[in-house]
Design an enzyme around this catalytic site. Structure first.
Site, PDB file in Angstrom:
ATOM      1  N   GLY A 131      -1.933   6.262   2.085  1.00  0.00           N
ATOM      2  CA  GLY A 131      -1.542   4.983   2.700  1.00  0.00           C
ATOM      3  C   GLY A 131      -2.556   3.938   2.303  1.00  0.00           C
ATOM      4  O   GLY A 131      -2.290   3.047   1.490  1.00  0.00           O
TER       5      GLY A 131
ATOM      6  N   GLU B 262       1.717 -10.981   2.439  1.00  0.00           N
ATOM      7  CA  GLU B 262       2.082  -9.979   3.454  1.00  0.00           C
ATOM      8  C   GLU B 262       1.102 -10.062   4.632  1.00  0.00           C
ATOM      9  O   GLU B 262       1.506 -10.023   5.796  1.00  0.00           O
ATOM     10  CB  GLU B 262       2.045  -8.578   2.813  1.00  0.00           C
ATOM     11  CG  GLU B 262       2.232  -7.468   3.830  1.00  0.00           C
ATOM     12  CD  GLU B 262       2.526  -6.096   3.200  1.00  0.00           C
ATOM     13  OE1 GLU B 262       2.781  -6.031   1.979  1.00  0.00           O
ATOM     14  OE2 GLU B 262       2.500  -5.112   3.953  1.00  0.00           O
TER      15      GLU B 262
END
Ligand SMILES: Cc1cc2nc3c(=O)[nH]c(=O)nc-3n(C[C@H](O)[C@H](O)[C@H](O)COP(=O)(O)OP(=O)(O)OC[C@H]3O[C@@H](n4cnc5c(N)ncnc54)[C@H](O)[C@@H]3O)c2cc1C
Length: 381
Positions: A132, A244
């Site tokens: 991740g 983002e």
């Protein structure tokens, strides 16, 4: 302190979006939570109202705007009504920029009109069970075979993983000495052979958005579905992550603001010891601290939006903004919940949902620890 991001046009737009969300989202949130995803009809209506393609060129059905400020208004309008428009935000703020920046003319013709209208909803699949934070460790592989890539692997935690029709998958196309090299963006479309969706994962919060596992077993992805150049995805991700992170920060600060407004109202109404909760010095001091932190976060964030529009927002500055704004949000919702006492723990009170929803903002889009690593690197550490 006065904010300077918005014009009268933004405020008119805010009224329209607020009415749309009040009528077509808020009454259905519990229903969507039970279904684990938002209704498709809502997304199509959002497309009809022009909420899905602010930066998409007019010839492809968008508004052709060159500013992120309308995206900001959408998130703020939703937060003021106590919900996070996750599916919309991932589509517009996080995934569309890749299509806008890297699609060639044929791909723009093929995808942009559907993305702007809501006929297609988009997701991006970077994370895997084993990786991740460490994006360069991606194991999903795509092997070139003539005019196709053969894609194999699995992704997890993918927002809109169940709903999405087009998914940008980050895959390894070459083993390079530098692990950041050799990653490529491939667009996987609903219905491709060998592409399947796993569970809609059960989350602590944001339960009205779907987050899923995705599986790729010998999926034949045409080379025509590659976005940008082979092997260049790490650079593309790095240049899009500031937007983002700004988007997540907008959600964080606007939700903290909504929590504060709701808590001030609650404290004035709640009676105890022959007075109101608002009359206690502790209530005033705690909410004064929350208000001050939000003010600082808001102005840092507004500056970041201005820099994002000017294309001068650096990855390190975006990391500082995300770190600060999401930590402010977490402290704010925690303190606001405490002021509500036991009622704050009950689902009948929106602050409990805000608390659950807030927890993830310090994790997704890069954890607070990863933000600190990026910031430290900018200090030469
Ligand atoms: C609701 C939700 C939606 C998501 N949506 C998407 C999506 O749409 N697309 C997508 O690709 N991903 C998505 N993600 C994944 C998200 O980006 C990752 O969860 C996040 O980047 C953290 O990765 P991880 O979960 O593997 O944690 P890990 O990387 O396993 O981290 C575990 C802990 O280790 C810490 N850590 C890691 N590296 C270091 C280090 N070098 N130094 C110190 N500490 C470190 C982390 O900060 C964390 O505290 C989503 C996640 C959630 C929860």
């Amino acid at each position: 302190m006065k904010r300077t991001l918005f014009s009268d046009e933004h405020e008119q737009f805010r009224e329209m979006v607020t009415a749309f969300f009040s009528n077509e989202a808020v009454p259905h949130l519990r229903e969507w939570e039970e279904a684990g995803r938002v209704d498709r009809g809502f997304l199509r209506r959002a497309g009809e109202l022009g909420l899905l393609g602010f930066q998409v060129p007019v010839e492809y059905g968008g508004a052709g705007l060159d500013t992120f400020t309308y995206n900001v208004v959408v998130s703020e309008a939703a937060a003021a009504l106590h919900f996070v428009p996750v599916t919309l935000r991932v589509h517009t703020d996080i995934v569309l920029p890749y299509f806008l920046a890297y699609a060639d003319d044929v791909q723009r013709e093929r995808w942009l009109p559907r993305l702007a209208s809501g006929e297609s909803i988009a997701a991006i699949a970077m994370s895997e069970a084993g990786t991740g934070s460490d994006l360069a460790g991606i194991r999903t592989r795509a092997v070139r075979d003539g005019d196709h890539y053969l894609l194999n692997g699995a992704k997890t935690f993918i927002t809109s993983g169940i709903t999405a029709d087009v998914i940008i998958v980050v895959a390894r196309t070459a083993e390079e000495e530098n692990r950041r090299d050799g990653l490529t963006l491939l667009v996987v479309e609903d219905g491709m052979n060998g592409f399947s969706r796993g569970r809609n994962l059960e989350k602590l919060g944001l339960r009205y958005s779907d987050t899923a596992e995705l599986f790729f077993e010998d999926v034949s992805v045409p080379v025509a579905n590659r976005l940008g150049e082979e092997g260049k995805a790490f650079g593309y991700l790095s240049s899009n992550l500031p937007q983002e992170r700004t988007s997540i920060s907008v959600g964080a600060v606007s939700m903290a603001t909504a929590a504060l407004v709701g808590t001030v109202a609650y404290a004035k109404e709640r009676e105890m010891f022959d007075t109101t909760l608002a009359s206690f010095q502790n209530t005033k001091f705690v909410l004064a601290e929350v208000a001050t932190e939000i003010e600082a976060a808001q102005h840092m964030l507004d500056r970041a939006v201005t820099e994002l529009d000017a294309r001068t927002l650096t990855p390190a500055d975006a990391a500082k903004v995300k770190l600060f704004c999401t930590e402010v949000q977490s402290r704010a919702v925690d303190k606001c919940l405490q002021i509500h006492g036991g009622y704050g723990y009950m689902r009948d009170y929106d602050i409990s949902g805000m608390y659950a929803d807030a927890r993830v903002t310090r994790i997704y889009g890069g954890t607070s620890e990863i933000m600190k690593i990026i910031i430290a690197r900018s200090l030469g550490l």
